[in-house]
Scaffold this motif. Structure first.
Motif, PDB file in Angstrom:
ATOM      1  N   ALA A   9      -8.679  23.784  14.201  1.00  0.00           N
ATOM      2  CA  ALA A   9      -8.286  23.578  12.808  1.00  0.00           C
ATOM      3  C   ALA A   9      -6.779  23.731  12.666  1.00  0.00           C
ATOM      4  O   ALA A   9      -6.167  24.599  13.291  1.00  0.00           O
ATOM      5  CB  ALA A   9      -8.997  24.590  11.924  1.00  0.00           C
ATOM      6  N   GLY A  12      -2.105  26.856   8.518  1.00  0.00           N
ATOM      7  CA  GLY A  12      -1.677  26.769   7.117  1.00  0.00           C
ATOM      8  C   GLY A  12      -0.309  26.131   6.990  1.00  0.00           C
ATOM      9  O   GLY A  12      -0.055  25.354   6.065  1.00  0.00           O
ATOM     10  N   LEU A  29      -7.725  20.624   2.045  1.00  0.00           N
ATOM     11  CA  LEU A  29      -8.104  21.635   3.040  1.00  0.00           C
ATOM     12  C   LEU A  29      -7.478  22.995   2.721  1.00  0.00           C
ATOM     13  O   LEU A  29      -8.133  24.040   2.867  1.00  0.00           O
ATOM     14  CB  LEU A  29      -7.693  21.190   4.441  1.00  0.00           C
ATOM     15  N   ARG A  33      -9.622  26.339   1.900  1.00  0.00           N
ATOM     16  CA  ARG A  33      -9.449  27.584   2.658  1.00  0.00           C
ATOM     17  C   ARG A  33      -9.230  28.780   1.747  1.00  0.00           C
ATOM     18  O   ARG A  33      -9.654  29.893   2.044  1.00  0.00           O
ATOM     19  CB  ARG A  33      -8.248  27.480   3.594  1.00  0.00           C
ATOM     20  N   HIS A  34      -8.525  28.565   0.663  1.00  0.00           N
ATOM     21  CA  HIS A  34      -8.139  29.673  -0.210  1.00  0.00           C
ATOM     22  C   HIS A  34      -8.973  29.749  -1.478  1.00  0.00           C
ATOM     23  O   HIS A  34      -8.703  30.589  -2.345  1.00  0.00           O
ATOM     24  CB  HIS A  34      -6.649  29.560  -0.563  1.00  0.00           C
TER      25      HIS A  34
END
Length: 140
Positions: A9, A12, A29, A33-34
């Motif tokens: 992956a 960030g 994405l 994620r967050h």
């Protein structure tokens, strides 16, 4: 078996850089994620209810427009949570404003309420009573 190398992956920082370059999938994405931490911030400020999802959605739209403001991919999580806090504060501020009660001074009183001075006193007493009742309502 662990996934390393080209199929791992993206970081960030890489997603932030790609999102700033205009790749909306990368921003999607990042938000995915967050999303849990964004929702947690909204829940802590707004409590359970539909406003939580609305605040997260508003923050996501703001992130889409302002992704260029992020300085470094490591800070993107904190940046997204800050946007959620601002969205929640705006919702809470809007809840404090009670629309439609400005015209309470113009309540029409019936003729059996006495002379003009008495009507004036009754009108002000009614307005004061109404505002006190509104202040006693819960925030939600």
């Amino acid at each position: 078996m662990t996934l390393l190398g080209p199929s791992a992956a993206p970081s960030g920082e890489e997603l932030t850089r790609r999102a700033q370059a205009g790749e909306t999938g990368a921003l999607g994405l990042l938000i995915a994620r967050h999303q849990a931490s964004m929702r947690a911030v909204a829940l802590s400020l707004l409590g359970y209810g539909p406003d939580v999802e609305d605040a997260v959605q508003d923050a996501s739209l703001t992130a889409l427009r302002r992704i260029g403001d992020v300085r470094g991919g490591a800070a993107v999580g904190a940046w997204l949570r800050a946007i959620v806090r601002m969205a929640c504060r705006m919702r809470l501020r809007a809840l404090r404003e009670v629309p439609g009660l400005d015209g309470l001074d113009q309540l029409q009183l019936s003729d059996d309420e006495g002379s003009p001075p008495e009507r004036h006193i009754v009108r002000h007493a009614m307005r004061d009573w109404t505002w006190e009742a509104v202040k006693g309502l819960p925030q939600h």
